[in-house]
Design a protein around this motif. Structure first.
Motif, PDB file in Angstrom:
ATOM      1  N   ALA A 177       1.000  -1.055   0.094  1.00 13.86           N
ATOM      2  CA  ALA A 177       0.009  -0.067  -0.005  1.00 13.86           C
ATOM      3  C   ALA A 177       0.882   1.150   0.053  1.00 13.86           C
ATOM      4  CB  ALA A 177      -0.732   0.009   1.221  1.00 13.86           C
ATOM      5  N   ASP A 178       2.145   1.041   0.302  1.00 13.44           N
ATOM      6  CA  ASP A 178       3.085   2.190   0.417  1.00 13.44           C
ATOM      7  C   ASP A 178       3.831   2.791  -1.021  1.00 13.44           C
ATOM      8  OD1 ASP A 178       2.335   2.757   3.021  1.00 13.44           O
ATOM      9  OD2 ASP A 178       3.844   1.516   3.925  1.00 13.44           O
ATOM     10  N   ILE A 179       3.537   1.843  -1.990  1.00 10.13           N
ATOM     11  CA  ILE A 179       4.298   2.028  -3.191  1.00 10.13           C
ATOM     12  C   ILE A 179       3.734   3.230  -3.911  1.00 10.13           C
ATOM     13  CG2 ILE A 179       4.790   1.121  -5.450  1.00 10.13           C
ATOM     14  CD1 ILE A 179       4.441  -1.711  -4.128  1.00 10.13           C
ATOM     15  N   TRP A 180       4.255   3.947  -4.540  1.00  7.00           N
ATOM     16  CA  TRP A 180       3.859   5.044  -5.330  1.00  7.00           C
ATOM     17  C   TRP A 180       3.043   4.543  -6.424  1.00  7.00           C
ATOM     18  CZ3 TRP A 180       6.889   7.747  -9.943  1.00  7.00           C
ATOM     19  CH2 TRP A 180       6.206   8.971  -9.893  1.00  7.00           C
ATOM     20  N   GLY A 181       1.838   4.816  -6.611  1.00  6.04           N
ATOM     21  CA  GLY A 181       1.081   4.516  -7.817  1.00  6.04           C
ATOM     22  C   GLY A 181       0.254   3.226  -7.066  1.00  6.04           C
ATOM     23  N   LYS A 189      -6.719  -5.382  -3.378  1.00  6.55           N
ATOM     24  CA  LYS A 189      -7.121  -6.216  -4.571  1.00  6.55           C
ATOM     25  C   LYS A 189      -5.524  -7.222  -4.204  1.00  6.55           C
ATOM     26  CE  LYS A 189      -8.562  -5.646  -8.649  1.00  6.55           C
ATOM     27  NZ  LYS A 189      -8.429  -5.037 -10.081  1.00  6.55           N
ATOM     28  N   LEU A 190      -4.460  -6.337  -4.137  1.00  6.50           N
ATOM     29  CA  LEU A 190      -3.066  -7.356  -4.305  1.00  6.50           C
ATOM     30  C   LEU A 190      -3.123  -8.044  -3.044  1.00  6.50           C
ATOM     31  CD1 LEU A 190      -0.896  -4.367  -5.451  1.00  6.50           C
ATOM     32  CD2 LEU A 190      -1.221  -6.463  -6.698  1.00  6.50           C
ATOM     33  N   LYS A 191      -3.468  -7.452  -2.022  1.00  6.12           N
ATOM     34  CA  LYS A 191      -3.465  -8.095  -0.517  1.00  6.12           C
ATOM     35  C   LYS A 191      -4.188  -9.480  -0.682  1.00  6.12           C
ATOM     36  CE  LYS A 191      -1.445  -4.717   2.326  1.00  6.12           C
ATOM     37  NZ  LYS A 191      -1.716  -3.677   3.107  1.00  6.12           N
ATOM     38  N   SER A 192      -5.565  -9.435  -1.307  1.00  3.17           N
ATOM     39  CA  SER A 192      -6.484 -10.520  -1.445  1.00  3.17           C
ATOM     40  C   SER A 192      -5.920 -11.637  -2.084  1.00  3.17           C
ATOM     41  CB  SER A 192      -7.842 -10.109  -1.917  1.00  3.17           C
ATOM     42  OG  SER A 192      -7.668  -9.837  -3.324  1.00  3.17           O
ATOM     43  N   PHE A 193      -4.976 -11.319  -2.837  1.00  2.00           N
ATOM     44  CA  PHE A 193      -4.247 -12.325  -3.663  1.00  2.00           C
ATOM     45  C   PHE A 193      -2.656 -12.870  -3.119  1.00  2.00           C
ATOM     46  CE2 PHE A 193      -6.808 -10.893  -6.927  1.00  2.00           C
ATOM     47  CZ  PHE A 193      -7.351 -12.209  -7.611  1.00  2.00           C
ATOM     48  N   GLY A 194      -2.407 -12.065  -1.883  1.00  4.84           N
ATOM     49  CA  GLY A 194      -1.314 -12.763  -1.002  1.00  4.84           C
ATOM     50  C   GLY A 194      -0.221 -11.786  -1.473  1.00  4.84           C
ATOM     51  N   ILE A 195      -0.102 -10.667  -2.329  1.00  6.97           N
ATOM     52  CA  ILE A 195       0.908  -9.829  -2.496  1.00  6.97           C
ATOM     53  C   ILE A 195       0.802  -8.715  -1.552  1.00  6.97           C
ATOM     54  CG2 ILE A 195       1.803  -8.291  -4.117  1.00  6.97           C
ATOM     55  CD1 ILE A 195       0.622 -10.202  -6.475  1.00  6.97           C
ATOM     56  N   ASP A 205       3.890 -12.515 -11.818  1.00  7.55           N
ATOM     57  CA  ASP A 205       3.718 -12.734 -13.297  1.00  7.55           C
ATOM     58  C   ASP A 205       3.344 -11.536 -13.880  1.00  7.55           C
ATOM     59  OD1 ASP A 205       3.522 -14.027 -15.585  1.00  7.55           O
ATOM     60  OD2 ASP A 205       1.410 -14.279 -15.147  1.00  7.55           O
ATOM     61  N   PRO A 206       3.890 -11.035 -14.955  1.00  8.09           N
ATOM     62  CA  PRO A 206       3.610  -9.745 -15.471  1.00  8.09           C
ATOM     63  C   PRO A 206       2.287  -9.779 -16.446  1.00  8.09           C
ATOM     64  CG  PRO A 206       5.927 -10.475 -16.210  1.00  8.09           C
ATOM     65  CD  PRO A 206       5.295 -11.456 -15.338  1.00  8.09           C
ATOM     66  N   GLY A 207       1.946 -11.105 -16.787  1.00  9.94           N
ATOM     67  CA  GLY A 207       0.566 -11.148 -17.260  1.00  9.94           C
ATOM     68  C   GLY A 207      -0.557 -11.041 -16.258  1.00  9.94           C
ATOM     69  N   TRP A 208      -0.426 -11.492 -15.129  1.00 12.34           N
ATOM     70  CA  TRP A 208      -1.143 -11.314 -14.104  1.00 12.34           C
ATOM     71  C   TRP A 208      -1.402  -9.919 -13.563  1.00 12.34           C
ATOM     72  CZ3 TRP A 208      -1.571  -9.370  -9.356  1.00 12.34           C
ATOM     73  CH2 TRP A 208      -2.563  -9.890  -8.514  1.00 12.34           C
ATOM     74  N   VAL A 209      -0.346  -9.288 -13.545  1.00  8.84           N
ATOM     75  CA  VAL A 209      -0.297  -7.747 -13.385  1.00  8.84           C
ATOM     76  C   VAL A 209      -0.972  -6.786 -14.306  1.00  8.84           C
ATOM     77  CG1 VAL A 209       1.240  -5.753 -12.728  1.00  8.84           C
ATOM     78  CG2 VAL A 209       1.891  -7.950 -11.861  1.00  8.84           C
TER      79      VAL A 209
END
Length: 417
Positions: A177-181, A189-195, A205-209
């Motif tokens: 959450a502290d990343i710029w952007g 959303k990212l946290k719900s996927f464990g990121i 995976d860049p495709g996933w992103v």
DNA sequence: TCTGGGGTCCTAGGACCC
DNA sequence: TCTGGGGTCCTAGGACCC
């Protein structure tokens, strides 16, 4: 290396430059209309004052804890920002002023960190503003480096991310959450996927992103991995929209009252256009009621007028704004806020003229230049359109405004020795 | 009583063109 | 019976930044 220079608690620091007795005291700065907290000194943060906290709910807390409260003084902050940027500019191989309190700089060569340390001292000595500097191969990583520079006092305000090992460690400790952007929604959303941290995002995976965060996410991921996607941009691109909007100090009911404020906002937009060397081909007026009074009739109105020939002329833009205003106005509402937005912006030397145009544009240009010159010398809105009025009942609430120490002769400090 | 202001970029979907 | 492929422009809505 890319350096991000970030002024610490900028608005609060500006107030403290001219009130040295407030150093190490809790200071907060309020938004327009003394609405909510928009800047806090470290001492205020330590007391638990939250960003965006409504001021009226905290009055007693401020009084009890000796918090010094200021109305926002953008004349002062704008001028102090200019001083900081002027101090930085000669030291950079390339520089992008990113916001009122931040600049990206390019440092070529090996001594980047030493240059940053010297620069930090210079800015403090020349302007009185403390800054933190983060260095890294990309803007996104430099942002993370600056956070670390601020958080770790032993770094003395400068932190460099250079080796892959250093970068990995910093990414691992950086909450996603502290990343710029990455805003609130994407973080969830990212946290719900464990990121959960920046390193996991960098390795995803860049495709996933691409699927979940669109191309902005892909660029962000590359920047985390050290590939520049957002270069330091020397020349500020021409603005695509310009807006002037205010909440009113006192609510406005009448069309005549709204005309005064909307007329003033329109003139303000026209001035900003001339300052950029731009013209606009559309004028939007919007009005709204007070959302914090749910029992009152709620209304958000907006109307856009297209212009045949792009312009930056006060009279034309005000005329369009008045037409739009009379179309959105409803007499059964009480208004808390209004604004003007000009769009479809083109450079003023590339205006497509109209075949049925009846305005003498060169004459009008001379007139605007005269008005700007007089107002620059004698004070804002000294020459004005009648519709702008004189009583300004809608004007901002600013009960704790500091003097304009650096931009108004009457406010220059007197020092007795 | 009382809650800011000013921006940018991306995507999807509709309308339209040849 | 059967109906393509490629493109632009505009708008609304979402997300993000300081």
């Amino acid at each position: 290396m890319i350096a991000l220079v970030d002024c610490n608690n900028f608005f609060a620091s500006c107030e403290r430059v001219f009130r040295p007795n407030l150093v190490s005291k809790p200071v907060v700065v309020l938004s327009n209309n003394d609405g909510c907290v928009i800047a806090r000194s470290n001492e205020a943060k330590a007391l638990g004052v939250k960003m965006g906290a409504p001021a009226f709910k905290s009055e007693r807390f401020f009084a009890r804890n000796g918090v010094h409260v200021f109305s926002s003084n953008f004349a002062l902050y704008g001028d102090m920002s200019k001083r900081v940027m002027d101090t930085l500019r000669p030291e950079a191989d390339d520089m992008e002023v990113y916001s009122i309190d931040e600049a990206f700089m390019v440092f070529e060569g090996p001594a980047a960190e030493e240059r940053a340390r010297a620069l930090r001292l210079k800015v403090e000595m020349w302007t009185g503003i403390p800054v933190s500097i983060g260095l890294a191969p990309t803007k996104t990583l430099a942002k993370i480096a600056t956070r670390i520079a601020k958080k770790m006092p032993e770094m003395n305000g400068v932190f460099a991310l250079r080796s892959p090992a250093d970068i990995n460690r910093a990414l691992q400790r950086c909450d996603v959450a502290d990343i710029w952007g990455v805003g609130h929604r994407s973080a969830l959303k990212l946290k719900s996927f464990g990121i959960t941290n920046a390193l996991k995002l960098a390795l995803a995976d860049p495709g996933w992103v691409r699927r979940h965060l669109s191309v902005t996410g892909v660029r962000l991921q590359k920047e985390l991995n050290g590939t520049v996607c957002s270069p330091v941009n020397d020349v500020a691109p021409r603005k695509k929209n310009i807006r002037t909007a205010r909440s009113f100090g006192a609510e406005v009911k009448s069309l005549a009252g709204l005309k005064e404020s909307v007329g003033t906002f329109a003139v303000n937009c026209a001035m900003k256009l001339r300052g950029e060397g731009s013209c606009c081909a559309s004028v939007t007026v919007f009005v709204s009621t007070n959302p914090f009074k749910p029992q009152a009739t709620q209304y958000h109105g907006a109307r856009t007028i297209k212009l045949d020939v792009p312009t930056n002329d006060n009279l034309e833009i005000v005329a369009a704004a008045m037409r739009a205003l009379s179309e959105v106005f409803r007499s059964d509402c009480t208004y808390k806020k209004a604004g003007v937005l000009v769009g479809d912006i083109v450079p003023s030397n590339q205006v497509q003229l109209g075949i049925f145009d009846s305005v003498d544009r060169s004459k009008r240009g001379t007139l605007m230049k005269s008005i700007d010159t007089i107002n620059a010398q004698m004070g804002r809105d000294k020459v004005r359109l009648a519709v702008q009025g004189f009583d300004r009942k809608w004007r901002l609430k600013q009960e704790r405004l500091s003097p304009c120490y650096t931009t108004r002769f009457a406010d220059i400090l007197t020092i007795r020795v």
